[in-house]
Design an enzyme around this catalytic site. Sequence first.
Site, mmCIF file in Angstrom:
data_model
loop_
_atom_site.group_PDB
_atom_site.id
_atom_site.type_symbol
_atom_site.label_atom_id
_atom_site.label_comp_id
_atom_site.label_asym_id
_atom_site.label_seq_id
_atom_site.Cartn_x
_atom_site.Cartn_y
_atom_site.Cartn_z
ATOM 1 N N SER A 9 0.855 -1.184 0.000
ATOM 2 C CA SER A 9 0.000 0.000 0.000
ATOM 3 C C SER A 9 0.889 1.230 0.000
ATOM 4 C CB SER A 9 -0.899 0.007 1.234
ATOM 5 O OG SER A 9 -1.370 1.319 1.448
ATOM 6 N N HIS A 34 -0.950 -1.298 -4.471
ATOM 7 C CA HIS A 34 -2.243 -0.987 -3.823
ATOM 8 C C HIS A 34 -2.329 0.530 -3.617
ATOM 9 C CE1 HIS A 34 -5.830 -1.924 -1.439
ATOM 10 N NE2 HIS A 34 -5.416 -1.008 -0.578
ATOM 11 N N ASP A 36 -4.552 3.614 -2.309
ATOM 12 C CA ASP A 36 -5.664 3.959 -1.401
ATOM 13 C C ASP A 36 -6.191 5.364 -1.673
ATOM 14 O OD1 ASP A 36 -5.978 1.675 0.423
ATOM 15 O OD2 ASP A 36 -3.891 2.120 0.950
ATOM 16 N N MET A 38 -8.819 8.133 -0.519
ATOM 17 C CA MET A 38 -9.677 8.527 0.611
ATOM 18 C C MET A 38 -10.181 9.949 0.390
ATOM 19 S SD MET A 38 -7.443 7.051 3.759
ATOM 20 C CE MET A 38 -6.727 5.401 3.707
ATOM 21 N N HIS A 68 -8.148 1.162 -4.510
ATOM 22 C CA HIS A 68 -9.093 0.904 -3.418
ATOM 23 C C HIS A 68 -9.805 2.226 -3.123
ATOM 24 C CE1 HIS A 68 -9.480 -0.016 1.198
ATOM 25 N NE2 HIS A 68 -10.655 0.132 0.606
ATOM 26 N N MET A 70 -12.136 4.566 -1.345
ATOM 27 C CA MET A 70 -12.893 4.862 -0.120
ATOM 28 C C MET A 70 -13.510 6.231 -0.365
ATOM 29 S SD MET A 70 -9.947 3.404 2.418
ATOM 30 C CE MET A 70 -8.727 3.386 1.112
ATOM 31 N N MET A 139 -11.448 -5.889 4.650
ATOM 32 C CA MET A 139 -10.699 -4.977 5.508
ATOM 33 C C MET A 139 -10.487 -5.650 6.870
ATOM 34 S SD MET A 139 -10.122 -2.285 3.712
ATOM 35 C CE MET A 139 -9.245 -1.418 5.022
ATOM 36 N N ASP A 177 -6.626 -6.507 3.738
ATOM 37 C CA ASP A 177 -6.040 -5.161 3.821
ATOM 38 C C ASP A 177 -6.140 -4.625 5.239
ATOM 39 O OD1 ASP A 177 -5.144 -2.582 3.379
ATOM 40 O OD2 ASP A 177 -6.782 -2.015 2.028
HETATM 41 O O1 LIG Z 1 -6.988 0.751 2.994
HETATM 42 C C1 LIG Z 1 -6.179 1.029 3.861
HETATM 43 C C2 LIG Z 1 -6.612 1.811 5.053
HETATM 44 O O2 LIG Z 1 -7.928 2.192 4.899
HETATM 45 C C3 LIG Z 1 -4.724 0.629 3.692
HETATM 46 O O3 LIG Z 1 -4.590 -0.110 2.493
HETATM 47 C C4 LIG Z 1 -4.206 -0.204 4.837
HETATM 48 O O4 LIG Z 1 -4.441 0.331 6.066
HETATM 49 C C5 LIG Z 1 -2.734 -0.553 4.648
HETATM 50 O O5 LIG Z 1 -1.930 -0.086 5.658
HETATM 51 P P1 LIG Z 1 -1.247 -1.007 6.776
HETATM 52 O O6 LIG Z 1 -0.655 -2.214 6.077
HETATM 53 O O7 LIG Z 1 -0.214 -0.093 7.359
HETATM 54 O O8 LIG Z 1 -2.331 -1.406 7.741
HETATM 55 FE FE LIG Z 2 -6.460 -0.189 1.116
#
Ligand SMILES: O=C(CO)[C@H](O)[C@H](O)COP(=O)(O)O
Ligand SMILES: [Fe+2]
Length: 223
Positions: A9, A34, A36, A38, A68, A70, A139, A177
């Site tokens: 990520s 990956h 993210d 947001m 991903h 969000m 998640m 994730d």
């Molecule tokens: O979608 C996510 C958070 O919403 C990230 O992909 C996820 O938290 C990855 O970070 P880590 O491996 O540090 O937990």
């Molecule tokens: Fe993610």
Amino acid sequence: MQPFAIAPSILSADFARLGEEVDKVLAAGADIVHFDVMDNHYVPNLTIGPMVCAALRKYGITAPIDAHLMVKPVDRIIGDFIEAGATYITFHPEASEHIDRSLQLIRDGGCKAGLVFNPATPLDVLKHVMDKVDMILLMSVNPGFGGQKFIPHTLEKLKEARALIDASGREIRLEIDGGVNVQNIREIAAAGADTFVAGSAIFNQPDYKAVIDAMRAELAQVR
Ligand SMILES: O=C(CO)[C@H](O)[C@H](O)COP(=O)(O)O
Ligand SMILES: [Fe+2]
């Protein structure tokens, strides 16, 4: 079952040197990037959007990009990620008014489509759209931030999702994730995951290859 894939990520990468960071993690053996997204609405944080995805493609990244989203509402941004060169586009069922339509939008754009389930969101909707998903993302933290702790209950949910995928006979990736690291990846794989997102566990260490090699060594003990 799909071959194992490690998906760093980039949320935990150095954004000021993002192209180099992605090159470096791919050279270290990562399979998927990956990405993210947001929106400070669906989740309480604000990150990167389609322009950054397009910039990575322009910079020369050819590896699969797993966007991903969000973002709520999600439909309006889907076309931008298709244009930006995303490979997978996943979204949360709570962020779409019409889940089937959002999945179809992604597939019509030539991308692989996926649904993301928060720790307390049941998998119920899957049975109605199993023929339209290429990825199921569970998640294992509440979305919004990197560096959180893996929620153990997710292991049971992984087994449930694995059974649904196997019964469907379709090639669907089962991605996990949140809070994935060298210490827990073997147990997570044994519960049925084949695609492993890891942000802080990789980018917070100086040697990305050492972490990815250690993860692969753990995975090799599962299959
Ligand atoms: O979608 C996510 C958070 O919403 C990230 O992909 C996820 O938290 C990855 O970070 P880590 O491996 O540090 O937990
Ligand atoms: Fe993610």
